[in-house]
Scaffold this motif. Structure first.
Motif, PDB file in Angstrom:
ATOM      1  N   LYS A 114      43.043  50.091 132.763  1.00 15.31           N
ATOM      2  CA  LYS A 114      42.729  48.829 132.083  1.00 15.31           C
ATOM      3  C   LYS A 114      41.150  48.615 132.228  1.00 15.31           C
ATOM      4  CE  LYS A 114      43.650  43.854 131.341  1.00 15.31           C
ATOM      5  NZ  LYS A 114      44.579  42.872 131.869  1.00 15.31           N
ATOM      6  N   GLN A 115      40.455  48.688 133.228  1.00 16.17           N
ATOM      7  CA  GLN A 115      39.094  48.568 133.407  1.00 16.17           C
ATOM      8  C   GLN A 115      38.232  49.522 132.733  1.00 16.17           C
ATOM      9  OE1 GLN A 115      37.690  47.097 137.321  1.00 16.17           O
ATOM     10  NE2 GLN A 115      39.679  46.281 137.910  1.00 16.17           N
ATOM     11  N   ILE A 116      38.839  50.778 132.986  1.00 15.32           N
ATOM     12  CA  ILE A 116      37.856  51.896 132.476  1.00 15.32           C
ATOM     13  C   ILE A 116      38.032  51.728 130.910  1.00 15.32           C
ATOM     14  CG2 ILE A 116      37.978  54.320 132.143  1.00 15.32           C
ATOM     15  CD1 ILE A 116      36.797  53.578 134.668  1.00 15.32           C
ATOM     16  N   SER A 117      39.271  51.333 130.327  1.00 20.76           N
ATOM     17  CA  SER A 117      39.233  51.061 128.669  1.00 20.76           C
ATOM     18  C   SER A 117      38.303  50.117 128.456  1.00 20.76           C
ATOM     19  CB  SER A 117      40.799  50.989 128.451  1.00 20.76           C
ATOM     20  OG  SER A 117      41.676  51.838 128.750  1.00 20.76           O
ATOM     21  N   GLN A 118      38.244  49.220 129.009  1.00 22.21           N
ATOM     22  CA  GLN A 118      37.125  48.133 128.680  1.00 22.21           C
ATOM     23  C   GLN A 118      35.870  48.607 128.678  1.00 22.21           C
ATOM     24  OE1 GLN A 118      38.294  45.095 131.365  1.00 22.21           O
ATOM     25  NE2 GLN A 118      39.942  44.131 130.279  1.00 22.21           N
ATOM     26  N   GLN A 119      35.361  49.298 129.861  1.00 18.29           N
ATOM     27  CA  GLN A 119      34.216  50.043 129.671  1.00 18.29           C
ATOM     28  C   GLN A 119      34.011  50.995 128.767  1.00 18.29           C
ATOM     29  OE1 GLN A 119      31.803  49.631 132.299  1.00 18.29           O
ATOM     30  NE2 GLN A 119      32.862  48.034 133.005  1.00 18.29           N
ATOM     31  N   LYS A 179      35.227  51.126 125.699  1.00 18.69           N
ATOM     32  CA  LYS A 179      34.922  50.156 124.349  1.00 18.69           C
ATOM     33  C   LYS A 179      33.578  49.940 124.350  1.00 18.69           C
ATOM     34  CE  LYS A 179      39.474  48.660 123.924  1.00 18.69           C
ATOM     35  NZ  LYS A 179      40.417  47.456 123.927  1.00 18.69           N
ATOM     36  N   SER A 180      32.778  49.299 125.491  1.00 22.08           N
ATOM     37  CA  SER A 180      31.515  48.769 125.293  1.00 22.08           C
ATOM     38  C   SER A 180      30.542  50.055 125.314  1.00 22.08           C
ATOM     39  CB  SER A 180      31.261  47.976 126.708  1.00 22.08           C
ATOM     40  OG  SER A 180      31.462  49.092 127.821  1.00 22.08           O
ATOM     41  N   LEU A 181      31.109  51.358 125.459  1.00 18.80           N
ATOM     42  CA  LEU A 181      30.342  52.353 125.237  1.00 18.80           C
ATOM     43  C   LEU A 181      30.488  53.268 123.872  1.00 18.80           C
ATOM     44  CD1 LEU A 181      30.445  53.724 128.923  1.00 18.80           C
ATOM     45  CD2 LEU A 181      28.242  53.011 127.616  1.00 18.80           C
ATOM     46  N   TYR A 182      31.370  52.443 122.990  1.00 21.56           N
ATOM     47  CA  TYR A 182      31.613  53.019 121.601  1.00 21.56           C
ATOM     48  C   TYR A 182      32.708  54.400 121.846  1.00 21.56           C
ATOM     49  CZ  TYR A 182      27.926  49.863 120.217  1.00 21.56           C
ATOM     50  OH  TYR A 182      26.903  48.772 120.106  1.00 21.56           O
ATOM     51  N   MET A 183      33.477  53.996 122.635  1.00 27.46           N
ATOM     52  CA  MET A 183      34.627  54.993 122.906  1.00 27.46           C
ATOM     53  C   MET A 183      35.998  54.400 122.717  1.00 27.46           C
ATOM     54  SD  MET A 183      32.880  57.625 125.676  1.00 27.46           S
ATOM     55  CE  MET A 183      34.209  58.780 125.596  1.00 27.46           C
ATOM     56  N   LYS A 184      36.177  53.394 121.854  1.00 30.19           N
ATOM     57  CA  LYS A 184      37.141  52.694 121.630  1.00 30.19           C
ATOM     58  C   LYS A 184      38.544  53.771 121.600  1.00 30.19           C
ATOM     59  CE  LYS A 184      36.887  51.963 116.780  1.00 30.19           C
ATOM     60  NZ  LYS A 184      37.159  51.048 115.704  1.00 30.19           N
ATOM     61  N   ASP A 185      38.487  54.721 120.946  1.00 30.52           N
ATOM     62  CA  ASP A 185      39.663  55.546 120.481  1.00 30.52           C
ATOM     63  C   ASP A 185      40.041  56.407 121.834  1.00 30.52           C
ATOM     64  OD1 ASP A 185      40.153  54.467 118.038  1.00 30.52           O
ATOM     65  OD2 ASP A 185      38.609  56.030 117.216  1.00 30.52           O
ATOM     66  N   THR A 186      39.039  56.340 122.893  1.00 29.34           N
ATOM     67  CA  THR A 186      39.395  57.144 124.139  1.00 29.34           C
ATOM     68  C   THR A 186      40.390  56.683 124.979  1.00 29.34           C
ATOM     69  OG1 THR A 186      37.102  57.891 123.934  1.00 29.34           O
ATOM     70  CG2 THR A 186      38.302  58.315 126.109  1.00 29.34           C
ATOM     71  N   VAL A 187      41.330  57.601 125.243  1.00 31.50           N
ATOM     72  CA  VAL A 187      42.488  57.148 126.181  1.00 31.50           C
ATOM     73  C   VAL A 187      42.358  57.662 127.659  1.00 31.50           C
ATOM     74  CG1 VAL A 187      44.968  57.327 126.916  1.00 31.50           C
ATOM     75  CG2 VAL A 187      44.156  57.109 124.335  1.00 31.50           C
ATOM     76  N   PHE A 188      42.397  56.891 128.626  1.00 31.33           N
ATOM     77  CA  PHE A 188      41.901  57.043 130.064  1.00 31.33           C
ATOM     78  C   PHE A 188      43.365  57.193 130.905  1.00 31.33           C
ATOM     79  CE2 PHE A 188      40.960  56.227 134.341  1.00 31.33           C
ATOM     80  CZ  PHE A 188      40.273  57.326 134.906  1.00 31.33           C
ATOM     81  N   LEU A 213      31.585  58.706 129.842  1.00 37.96           N
ATOM     82  CA  LEU A 213      32.875  58.639 130.960  1.00 37.96           C
ATOM     83  C   LEU A 213      32.335  58.520 132.272  1.00 37.96           C
ATOM     84  CD1 LEU A 213      35.075  61.658 129.339  1.00 37.96           C
ATOM     85  CD2 LEU A 213      35.874  58.942 129.577  1.00 37.96           C
ATOM     86  N   ILE A 214      31.400  58.997 132.557  1.00 45.09           N
ATOM     87  CA  ILE A 214      30.954  59.150 133.922  1.00 45.09           C
ATOM     88  C   ILE A 214      30.450  57.776 134.208  1.00 45.09           C
ATOM     89  CG2 ILE A 214      29.019  60.029 135.503  1.00 45.09           C
ATOM     90  CD1 ILE A 214      31.344  61.942 135.251  1.00 45.09           C
ATOM     91  N   LEU A 215      29.551  57.266 133.405  1.00 48.80           N
ATOM     92  CA  LEU A 215      29.088  55.765 133.456  1.00 48.80           C
ATOM     93  C   LEU A 215      30.116  54.828 133.531  1.00 48.80           C
ATOM     94  CD1 LEU A 215      26.036  55.865 131.306  1.00 48.80           C
ATOM     95  CD2 LEU A 215      25.907  55.742 133.622  1.00 48.80           C
ATOM     96  N   ALA A 216      31.126  54.964 132.765  1.00 53.28           N
ATOM     97  CA  ALA A 216      32.237  54.145 132.806  1.00 53.28           C
ATOM     98  C   ALA A 216      33.010  54.206 134.265  1.00 53.28           C
ATOM     99  CB  ALA A 216      33.224  54.342 131.718  1.00 53.28           C
ATOM    100  N   LEU A 217      33.218  55.145 134.691  1.00 52.18           N
ATOM    101  CA  LEU A 217      33.850  55.444 136.083  1.00 52.18           C
ATOM    102  C   LEU A 217      33.062  54.708 137.067  1.00 52.18           C
ATOM    103  CD1 LEU A 217      35.304  58.989 135.416  1.00 52.18           C
ATOM    104  CD2 LEU A 217      36.397  56.893 136.027  1.00 52.18           C
ATOM    105  N   LYS A 218      31.688  55.158 136.795  1.00 49.93           N
ATOM    106  CA  LYS A 218      30.562  54.683 137.860  1.00 49.93           C
ATOM    107  C   LYS A 218      30.463  53.205 137.935  1.00 49.93           C
ATOM    108  CE  LYS A 218      28.948  58.637 139.852  1.00 49.93           C
ATOM    109  NZ  LYS A 218      29.284  58.891 141.288  1.00 49.93           N
TER     110      LYS A 218
END
Length: 567
Positions: free
Chosen positions: A381-386, A388-397, A448-453
């Motif tokens: 859930k938290q990664i998905s929010q991150q 979205k803020s990085l303009y990857m709203k269609d990305t599924v993690f 993705l790396i930044l979202a995870l970090k």
């Protein structure tokens, strides 16, 4: 966090000392000025693979030294490591790492002044710094590390559960190993039992007594020297006892002192002392007489002793250096013989113990799995929010769980439990989930790396994060989002970032400019912190390239103002 870095004779860097601050520090400069070399130096400082190629041309060695202050998040872990490795700890929590690389490629490593190995330097260094580059598959891209990230994210409850699990797992594996060794080869065990029986019978047949060898050696020594012993004891007796000998003269002295003491009472104590010495010498002379009278050379007894010692020596060659050690060995093999002789009963008992441990282990492993799955839902859930803020709203993690193979007798239990965990993503609608390492686009990897970090930096246990051009392949609004994300990470961890994006540079709390000049036909790298005015000029250069115009300066100023508002 990294407080200060000193680099000498490393690649094109002759001598540079850089002070670092908390928050976000960006390093910018022309290509080839030495930005990545600084990161390479930090990599060597925390245990990277060394090479003589790092040593500056015509220098004997490269030297890198870093001063770190530890945060509360890692104090306990570092303190445990330092205690375990017997490394001195500064009271203020400062850690000093130093590495020298010689022109022959050898490394000399020190932690807080103590000489240590490269492996230990790496173990400590990777607790302090995490370096991530655009083309480096660091731990986040290594699937076998994903379970560790998830466990860190799960927090204290997971930490406690893993300690309990590892305690049971250790007992289980020891019992399993014991049973395997015991049952692996029936023929070897039978041969072992025959050998032990032979050895035990040989030792038992000798009827050894504790300390027997020492006593025999002493008796042999006396028998071999009986003539000398007789002569010495008889000579001492003759010197003491008889007419005109030592005792007679002492008796005369005793009587003289007695006569004097009748006149002077002050001599009473001396009289008693002389009398006591006389009687002691008299008793000693009688003992000497008894000793030499019982001395006789018994050749039969000497032969008997020599034969017995030879027998003992044969046993010593096989079973121990003393009789006591031989008897201890016999005791041990007697116990092993009992175990082997009652193998089936012992195996049944051990199997019952192993089954009980396996049952306990499965309870703990399932508890770990439940905690992980609960944590995985929150992390997704938290990664998905991150994203979205990085303009990857269609990305599924997704955090994907796979049970270990259950075809094994132990249910596929490992040191980490019964789970295999991997982070997988689908960057576009309709695409299947893939592992992080197989995500193709460089820009997507960066985000993705930044979202995870952003999520995991609080749980990774490092004091400093280093990004080496992770913003490559992005621009526009994505670049701005990445800049904000990097600065967001810097609120909880010190961040050092090499960047070519003006948006990231504008967000910097500290801006370091890397340049190089030629001096005496040698290239020299310089590192200078920029003032606000210089920062504007550098960001202008990053926007426009070679030519800086009033418009690019205005754009740079707008970026800085916008960044200040965001911060």
């Amino acid at each position: 966090m990294l407080l200060e870095l000193t680099i000498k004779n490393f690649a094109i860097i002759e001598n540079v000392t850089i002070s670092f601050e908390d928050g976000l520090t960006v390093l910018t400069g022309e290509t080839g000025a030495g930005k990545s070399i600084i990161i390479d130096a930090i990599g060597q400082l925390i245990g990277g693979r060394g090479s003589a190629d790092f040593v500056r041309h015509q220098s004997k060695r490269a030297e890198i030294e870093g001063v770190f202050s530890t945060s509360n998040a890692v104090d306990k872990e570092l303190q445990h490591l330092f205690t375990e490795l017997d490394i001195p700890i500064d009271e203020d929590g400062t850690v000093l790492l130093r590495r020298e690389i010689t022109s022959q490629g050898k490394s000399i490593c020190r932690i807080n002044g103590k000489l240590t190995t490269l492996g230990i330097l790496r173990q400590i260094g990777q607790t302090l710094v995490d370096i991530h580059g655009q083309h480096e598959h660091q731990r986040l891209l290594q699937q076998d590390q994903h379970i560790q990230f998830l466990d860190r994210f799960a927090g204290k409850s997971m930490e406690k559960a893993k300690l309990e699990y590892h305690h049971v797992y250790k007992d289980y594996m020891q019992k399993k190993k014991q049973m395997k060794q015991f049952s692996e080869n029936e023929q070897e065990l039978a041969q072992r039992l025959d050998l032990l029986r032979y050895q035990y019978e040989e030792i038992s047949g000798a009827e050894l007594s504790p300390g027997e060898d020492t006593e025999l050696i002493e008796e042999k020594k006396i028998l071999e020297n009986s003539e000398q012993l007789y002569s010495s004891a008889r000579g001492a007796y003759d010197a003491l006892y008889g007419d005109g000998k030592g005792l007679e003269w002492v008796m005369t002295a005793m009587h003289q002192v007695e006569d004097a003491a009748k006149v002077d009472d002050n001599l009473q104590e001396l009289k008693e002392s002389v009398a006591n010495q006389y009687f002691l010498l008299e008793e000693a002379s009688f003992s000497l007489r008894d000793y030499f009278e019982q001395i006789s050379f018994d050749s039969e007894r000497l032969n008997e002793i020599e034969g017995r010692l030879s027998e003992v020596q044969q046993l010593k060659r096989k079973y121990g250096s003393t009789v006591d050690e031989i008897l201890e060995y016999a005791s041990r093999i007697e116990e092993e013989m009992d175990t082997l002789s009652n193998r089936e009963q012992r195996m049944e008992k051990w199997q019952e113990e192993l089954n009980a441990l396996h049952k306990d282990l499965m309870i703990e492993a399932n508890h770990l799995s439940d905690l992980r799955r609960n944590a995985a839902v929150k992390l997704e859930k938290q990664i998905s929010q991150q994203l979205k803020s990085l303009y990857m709203k269609d990305t599924v993690f997704n955090v994907v769980f796979e049970k270990q193979s259950t075809t094994q007798s132990d249910g596929g239990i490992t040191k980490e439990g019964i789970d295999r965990v991997s982070f997988q993503v689908a960057t576009n609608k309709g695409e299947p989930l893939k592992s992080l390492a197989k995500t193709a686009s460089g820009g997507e990897i960066s985000r993705l790396i930044l979202a995870l970090k952003s999520i995991l930096s609080k749980h990774e246990g490092v004091t400093s994060l280093i990004f080496d051009e992770v913003d490559t392949g992005v621009s526009g609004r994505v670049a701005q989002a990445i800049a904000e994300k990097i600065h967001g990470i810097s609120r909880s961890s010190q961040v050092l970032c090499i960047t070519h994006l003006p948006q990231v540079a504008a967000m910097a709390d500290t801006h370091l400019f890397i340049s190089k000049t030629a001096q005496k036909n040698r290239t020299v790298t310089h590192v200078n912190p920029l003032t606000e005015k210089e920062k504007t000029e550098e960001i202008s250069r990053m926007i426009s390239g070679v030519e800086i115009t009033d418009l690019t300066r205005q754009h740079a100023e707008e970026l800085i103002v916008q960044a200040s508002r965001m911060k």
